[in-house]
Design a protein around this motif. Structure first.
Motif, PDB file in Angstrom:
ATOM      1  N   ALA A 195       0.828  -1.207   0.000  1.00 43.45           N
ATOM      2  CA  ALA A 195       0.000   0.000   0.000  1.00 43.45           C
ATOM      3  C   ALA A 195       0.863   1.258   0.000  1.00 43.45           C
ATOM      4  O   ALA A 195       0.457   2.308  -0.503  1.00 43.45           O
ATOM      5  CB  ALA A 195      -0.924  -0.003   1.219  1.00 43.45           C
ATOM      6  N   TRP A 196       2.067   1.153   0.576  1.00 44.65           N
ATOM      7  CA  TRP A 196       2.994   2.283   0.594  1.00 44.65           C
ATOM      8  C   TRP A 196       3.800   2.327  -0.700  1.00 44.65           C
ATOM      9  O   TRP A 196       3.948   3.369  -1.333  1.00 44.65           O
ATOM     10  CB  TRP A 196       3.932   2.151   1.789  1.00 44.65           C
ATOM     11  N   TYR A 198       3.061   1.306  -3.598  1.00 49.22           N
ATOM     12  CA  TYR A 198       2.248   1.692  -4.755  1.00 49.22           C
ATOM     13  C   TYR A 198       1.199   2.718  -4.334  1.00 49.22           C
ATOM     14  O   TYR A 198       0.034   2.630  -4.675  1.00 49.22           O
ATOM     15  CB  TYR A 198       1.600   0.451  -5.368  1.00 49.22           C
ATOM     16  N   ARG A 199       1.658   3.724  -3.611  1.00 46.82           N
ATOM     17  CA  ARG A 199       0.774   4.697  -2.978  1.00 46.82           C
ATOM     18  C   ARG A 199       0.004   5.560  -3.974  1.00 46.82           C
ATOM     19  O   ARG A 199      -1.049   6.091  -3.636  1.00 46.82           O
ATOM     20  CB  ARG A 199       1.584   5.595  -2.053  1.00 46.82           C
ATOM     21  N   ASP A 200       0.525   5.719  -5.194  1.00 46.78           N
ATOM     22  CA  ASP A 200      -0.158   6.588  -6.149  1.00 46.78           C
ATOM     23  C   ASP A 200      -1.582   6.123  -6.418  1.00 46.78           C
ATOM     24  O   ASP A 200      -2.453   6.925  -6.748  1.00 46.78           O
ATOM     25  CB  ASP A 200       0.620   6.643  -7.470  1.00 46.78           C
ATOM     26  N   SER A 201      -1.811   4.814  -6.286  1.00 52.04           N
ATOM     27  CA  SER A 201      -3.136   4.287  -6.595  1.00 52.04           C
ATOM     28  C   SER A 201      -4.116   4.451  -5.434  1.00 52.04           C
ATOM     29  O   SER A 201      -5.320   4.335  -5.624  1.00 52.04           O
ATOM     30  CB  SER A 201      -3.038   2.803  -6.975  1.00 52.04           C
ATOM     31  N   ASP A 202      -3.608   4.726  -4.219  1.00 50.77           N
ATOM     32  CA  ASP A 202      -4.512   4.816  -3.071  1.00 50.77           C
ATOM     33  C   ASP A 202      -3.926   5.713  -1.981  1.00 50.77           C
ATOM     34  O   ASP A 202      -3.596   5.246  -0.888  1.00 50.77           O
ATOM     35  CB  ASP A 202      -4.782   3.409  -2.525  1.00 50.77           C
ATOM     36  N   PRO A 203      -3.801   7.022  -2.246  1.00 52.46           N
ATOM     37  CA  PRO A 203      -3.230   7.912  -1.225  1.00 52.46           C
ATOM     38  C   PRO A 203      -4.098   8.013   0.023  1.00 52.46           C
ATOM     39  O   PRO A 203      -3.591   8.298   1.112  1.00 52.46           O
ATOM     40  CB  PRO A 203      -3.125   9.260  -1.952  1.00 52.46           C
ATOM     41  N   GLN A 204      -5.410   7.762  -0.115  1.00 55.03           N
ATOM     42  CA  GLN A 204      -6.286   7.855   1.056  1.00 55.03           C
ATOM     43  C   GLN A 204      -5.928   6.803   2.102  1.00 55.03           C
ATOM     44  O   GLN A 204      -5.926   7.083   3.313  1.00 55.03           O
ATOM     45  CB  GLN A 204      -7.756   7.699   0.640  1.00 55.03           C
ATOM     46  N   ALA A 208      -4.655   7.380   5.940  1.00 55.33           N
ATOM     47  CA  ALA A 208      -5.268   6.715   7.096  1.00 55.33           C
ATOM     48  C   ALA A 208      -4.204   6.011   7.931  1.00 55.33           C
ATOM     49  O   ALA A 208      -4.256   6.023   9.172  1.00 55.33           O
ATOM     50  CB  ALA A 208      -6.321   5.716   6.619  1.00 55.33           C
ATOM     51  N   LEU A 209      -3.218   5.397   7.256  1.00 55.38           N
ATOM     52  CA  LEU A 209      -2.112   4.763   7.976  1.00 55.38           C
ATOM     53  C   LEU A 209      -1.341   5.805   8.775  1.00 55.38           C
ATOM     54  O   LEU A 209      -0.974   5.570   9.936  1.00 55.38           O
ATOM     55  CB  LEU A 209      -1.189   4.052   6.988  1.00 55.38           C
ATOM     56  N   ALA A 210      -1.102   6.964   8.175  1.00 56.74           N
ATOM     57  CA  ALA A 210      -0.389   8.031   8.883  1.00 56.74           C
ATOM     58  C   ALA A 210      -1.139   8.436  10.149  1.00 56.74           C
ATOM     59  O   ALA A 210      -0.537   8.609  11.220  1.00 56.74           O
ATOM     60  CB  ALA A 210      -0.208   9.236   7.959  1.00 56.74           C
ATOM     61  N   ALA A 241       4.062  11.045   1.771  1.00 55.87           N
ATOM     62  CA  ALA A 241       3.860  10.229   0.575  1.00 55.87           C
ATOM     63  C   ALA A 241       2.437  10.385   0.051  1.00 55.87           C
ATOM     64  O   ALA A 241       2.206  10.455  -1.159  1.00 55.87           O
ATOM     65  CB  ALA A 241       4.160   8.765   0.885  1.00 55.87           C
ATOM     66  N   ALA A 242       1.465  10.449   0.966  1.00 50.75           N
ATOM     67  CA  ALA A 242       0.068  10.596   0.550  1.00 50.75           C
ATOM     68  C   ALA A 242      -0.175  11.937  -0.134  1.00 50.75           C
ATOM     69  O   ALA A 242      -0.999  12.039  -1.051  1.00 50.75           O
ATOM     70  CB  ALA A 242      -0.852  10.443   1.758  1.00 50.75           C
ATOM     71  N   GLU A 243       0.536  12.974   0.300  1.00 50.45           N
ATOM     72  CA  GLU A 243       0.326  14.318  -0.250  1.00 50.45           C
ATOM     73  C   GLU A 243       1.390  14.710  -1.273  1.00 50.45           C
ATOM     74  O   GLU A 243       1.454  15.875  -1.691  1.00 50.45           O
ATOM     75  CB  GLU A 243       0.307  15.345   0.891  1.00 50.45           C
ATOM     76  N   ALA A 244       2.223  13.747  -1.685  1.00 48.39           N
ATOM     77  CA  ALA A 244       3.380  14.068  -2.524  1.00 48.39           C
ATOM     78  C   ALA A 244       2.992  14.804  -3.801  1.00 48.39           C
ATOM     79  O   ALA A 244       3.598  15.824  -4.159  1.00 48.39           O
ATOM     80  CB  ALA A 244       4.152  12.794  -2.856  1.00 48.39           C
ATOM     81  N   LYS A 245       1.981  14.311  -4.499  1.00 49.40           N
ATOM     82  CA  LYS A 245       1.604  14.938  -5.770  1.00 49.40           C
ATOM     83  C   LYS A 245       1.149  16.377  -5.563  1.00 49.40           C
ATOM     84  O   LYS A 245       1.529  17.282  -6.311  1.00 49.40           O
ATOM     85  CB  LYS A 245       0.503  14.125  -6.452  1.00 49.40           C
ATOM     86  N   GLY A 246       0.339  16.588  -4.542  1.00 46.19           N
ATOM     87  CA  GLY A 246      -0.135  17.938  -4.272  1.00 46.19           C
ATOM     88  C   GLY A 246       0.996  18.879  -3.897  1.00 46.19           C
ATOM     89  O   GLY A 246       1.042  20.027  -4.358  1.00 46.19           O
ATOM     90  N   LEU A 247       1.925  18.402  -3.068  1.00 48.89           N
ATOM     91  CA  LEU A 247       3.052  19.238  -2.668  1.00 48.89           C
ATOM     92  C   LEU A 247       3.917  19.594  -3.867  1.00 48.89           C
ATOM     93  O   LEU A 247       4.400  20.727  -3.988  1.00 48.89           O
ATOM     94  CB  LEU A 247       3.880  18.520  -1.602  1.00 48.89           C
ATOM     95  N   GLU A 248       4.117  18.624  -4.770  1.00 46.63           N
ATOM     96  CA  GLU A 248       4.913  18.890  -5.967  1.00 46.63           C
ATOM     97  C   GLU A 248       4.236  19.923  -6.862  1.00 46.63           C
ATOM     98  O   GLU A 248       4.904  20.662  -7.591  1.00 46.63           O
ATOM     99  CB  GLU A 248       5.131  17.587  -6.740  1.00 46.63           C
ATOM    100  N   GLN A 249       2.908  19.989  -6.805  1.00 43.12           N
ATOM    101  CA  GLN A 249       2.157  20.958  -7.606  1.00 43.12           C
ATOM    102  C   GLN A 249       2.013  22.309  -6.912  1.00 43.12           C
ATOM    103  O   GLN A 249       1.346  23.202  -7.425  1.00 43.12           O
ATOM    104  CB  GLN A 249       0.774  20.386  -7.922  1.00 43.12           C
ATOM    105  N   GLY A 250       2.641  22.438  -5.739  1.00 43.17           N
ATOM    106  CA  GLY A 250       2.621  23.711  -5.036  1.00 43.17           C
ATOM    107  C   GLY A 250       1.495  23.881  -4.042  1.00 43.17           C
ATOM    108  O   GLY A 250       1.310  24.979  -3.490  1.00 43.17           O
ATOM    109  N   LYS A 251       0.731  22.821  -3.775  1.00 44.64           N
ATOM    110  CA  LYS A 251      -0.357  22.921  -2.807  1.00 44.64           C
ATOM    111  C   LYS A 251       0.205  23.021  -1.394  1.00 44.64           C
ATOM    112  O   LYS A 251       1.273  22.489  -1.090  1.00 44.64           O
ATOM    113  CB  LYS A 251      -1.281  21.710  -2.918  1.00 44.64           C
ATOM    114  N   ALA A 252      -0.530  23.683  -0.526  1.00 44.30           N
ATOM    115  CA  ALA A 252      -0.102  23.825   0.863  1.00 44.30           C
ATOM    116  C   ALA A 252      -0.300  22.503   1.602  1.00 44.30           C
ATOM    117  O   ALA A 252      -1.201  21.725   1.272  1.00 44.30           O
ATOM    118  CB  ALA A 252      -0.909  24.923   1.545  1.00 44.30           C
ATOM    119  N   PRO A 253       0.533  22.223   2.607  1.00 42.61           N
ATOM    120  CA  PRO A 253       0.337  21.007   3.402  1.00 42.61           C
ATOM    121  C   PRO A 253      -1.024  21.019   4.086  1.00 42.61           C
ATOM    122  O   PRO A 253      -1.539  22.079   4.459  1.00 42.61           O
ATOM    123  CB  PRO A 253       1.471  21.070   4.432  1.00 42.61           C
TER     124      PRO A 253
END
Length: 539
Positions: A195-196, A198-204, A208-210, A241-253
């Motif tokens: 699940a970690w 291959y996290r891109d397929s299920d960041p939710q 939840a694990l975090a 890892a769950a928020e990686a894509k958003g952070l790379e796109q400049g989204k706030a934590p």
């Protein structure tokens, strides 16, 4: 036998000279490799490995009243080689292992991928401690202080409840954790779960694990400072890892991520505590540093100073393997690059890093230990962007490595970055043809086809022929599960994208026809049958 130091330096120098001409040398190789022989002597020595099938190992464990120690690996995998060179040679670890039924499961062995899928493991190496009823108690991670491995086995021997079950109970209202529970959770290798990986397929699920790990950290007794810190850091890594894509796109934590980040300074300010959790700290990604600093110069300077001092201490700590020490240097480089306003590693640090990399490689010639050290060196050089030095190292290693095909895909990636697609394709082709073992050959073959699609998309004939040849490997494997199924998904995604305008219908049709000839050999009740039959359907 290790090569003399002078010979290694001469090989690296020759490769560096070739770089000046624009490309690494392609040494001659066979058109195809014979299937790998799964020799029991390839297993780590010194252990009374169970010689039968995995199902029989569980029966033996039930009869003996022991848990199963399952070592999942591959002969070509550098981190697996490091375990052989370090952990599996420690007397304290080997003594504890007598209390288990130990079995080695090679990823290319018959039925291995189906077992791996059952247990949710993909990455090599993964060590599982399982009850005789096949329920997982613990996953054991690499990169720790070497004395910790025997202690982790002691923890597993004293536990009856699986780590995931403990974590779920802790996340519930009114959940409680004993000191032993906290230790089990703190040293479980959560990052080795599929699940970690291959996290891109299920960041939710990862988020939840975090949250569950964070709650466990707060439920643990205050006296267990190291365990609480390890759980917090792992929770932070999972949320990043769950928020990686958003952070790379400049989204706030997110608010949850900000809360986790806010608790980290207390760990970093306590040098002893930070060092005790250093093996999990050093694998935090670049997003940790950018999210922590958030444009604040004072925070950036504070974090840089703390992190550099901590990683310098870990890089000099003899309780860790040479490869892990080099990984600490790599973490320092990642931090330096992420915290630099221009996104660059300062030149003095880059020079010092390359000097230390060269020294480490010059000292280590034992094959098992060297394989992992080379891997760590390449990771650090990637952060530095030093393609020439990386190519020089790879060109030298490929002449002496027991499994040179492992490095060929790295050389291909470097040549692709340089803008040499023809040379990159040659390396990918060789990596496929020389790879050994059915699952490995299919994985490397998929890399070859994806490279063709990416770099030579106009060559329908080459892509068709390569795809058909790679799919033929599934006939030999007879096991469309685990890593093999994921590789098939990657292949299909690449081919579908290539044919999105229906301009390559003939090649796609040939690939689908070849796959259908394989599907008929898979039992109707096999979970892999639908994936096989759906391959390139309506593509």
């Amino acid at each position: 036998m290790p090569r003399p130091l002078l010979a290694c330096l001469l090989a690296a120098g020759a490769a560096a000279n070739l770089l000046a001409a624009g490309a690494a040398e392609l040494p001659p190789g066979p058109a195809a490799a014979a299937p790998a022989q799964r020799d029991p002597s390839l297993r780590p020595p010194g252990v009374a490995w169970f010689d039968g099938e995995l199902a029989d190992a569980f029966e033996a464990a039930r009869a003996a009243g022991k848990p199963v120690f399952l070592y999942w690996g591959a002969v070509w995998c550098p981190p697996c080689q490091e375990l052989k060179a370090t952990v599996f040679r420690r007397r304290d670890f080997l003594d504890r292992l007598r209390l288990f039924v130990p079995i080695y499961l090679d990823g290319d062995a018959a039925g291995a991928q189906a077992w791996a899928e059952r247990f949710g493991v993909s990455g090599y190496p993964t060590v599982l401690v399982l009850r005789s009823d096949q329920r997982e108690l613990e996953r054991v991670s690499g990169g720790m202080d070497l004395s910790r491995y025997a202690e982790v086995l002691d923890l597993a021997l004293g536990q009856e409840r699986p780590a995931r079950e403990l974590l779920a109970s802790a996340a519930s209202v009114g959940g409680r954790l004993s000191p032993a529970d906290c230790r089990q959770l703190a040293y479980n290798a959560w990052a080795l779960d599929d699940a970690w990986l291959y996290r891109d397929s299920d960041p939710q699920s990862l988020a939840a694990l975090a949250g569950a790990l964070d709650r466990a950290s707060q439920l643990c007794p205050s006296a267990l400072r190291v365990e609480r810190a390890r759980l917090l850091i792992t929770a932070l890594a999972a949320e990043l890892a769950a928020e990686a894509k958003g952070l790379e796109q400049g989204k706030a934590p997110s608010a949850g991520l900000r809360a986790l980040l806010g608790r980290m300074p207390a760990i970093l300010d306590d040098r002893g505590l930070a060092l005790a959790a250093g093996d999990v700290l050093q694998y935090l990604p670049a997003q940790y540093f950018t999210a922590s600093a958030r444009g604040d110069p004072a925070q950036r300077d504070w974090l840089r100073a703390r992190w550099f001092a901590l990683m310098d201490a870990l890089a000099a700590d003899q309780r860790y393997s040479a490869a892990d020490q080099l990984d600490a240097l790599g973490s320092k480089l990642i931090a330096a690059k992420a915290l630099d306003p221009g996104g660059a590693v300062p030149r003095p640090l880059a020079r010092e890093a390359t000097r230390r990399i060269d020294q480490a490689l010059a000292r280590e010639h034992e094959p098992y230990a060297r394989a992992s050290l080379v891997n760590s060196a390449l990771n650090a050089l990637e952060t530095l962007g030093d393609m020439d030095r990386a190519t020089a190292i790879l060109s030298a290693e490929i002449r002496t490595a027991a499994y040179p095909y492992y490095y060929m895909s790295d050389l291909a990636a470097l040549e692709e970055k340089r803008g040499h697609p023809d040379v990159a394709i040659q390396w990918l082709a060789r990596s496929f043809h020389e790879a050994q073992g059915p699952a490995t050959r299919f994985q490397w073959g998929v890399g070859y086809v994806c490279g063709l699609v990416r770099m030579q998309p106009q060559d329908d004939v080459a892509i068709r022929d390569a795809t058909v040849a790679v799919l033929a490997e599934l006939d030999a494997a007879g096991d469309l599960h685990g890593r093999t199924r994921r590789s098939l998904g990657r292949l299909e995604a690449s081919l579908r994208q290539w044919n999105r305008d229906a301009a390559h219908a003939a090649a796609i049709g040939a690939a689908r026809e070849r796959m259908q000839s394989i599907c008929g050999k898979i039992p109707a009740d096999d979970s892999a049958r639908p994936a096989c039959e759906d391959f390139l359907r309506n593509a």
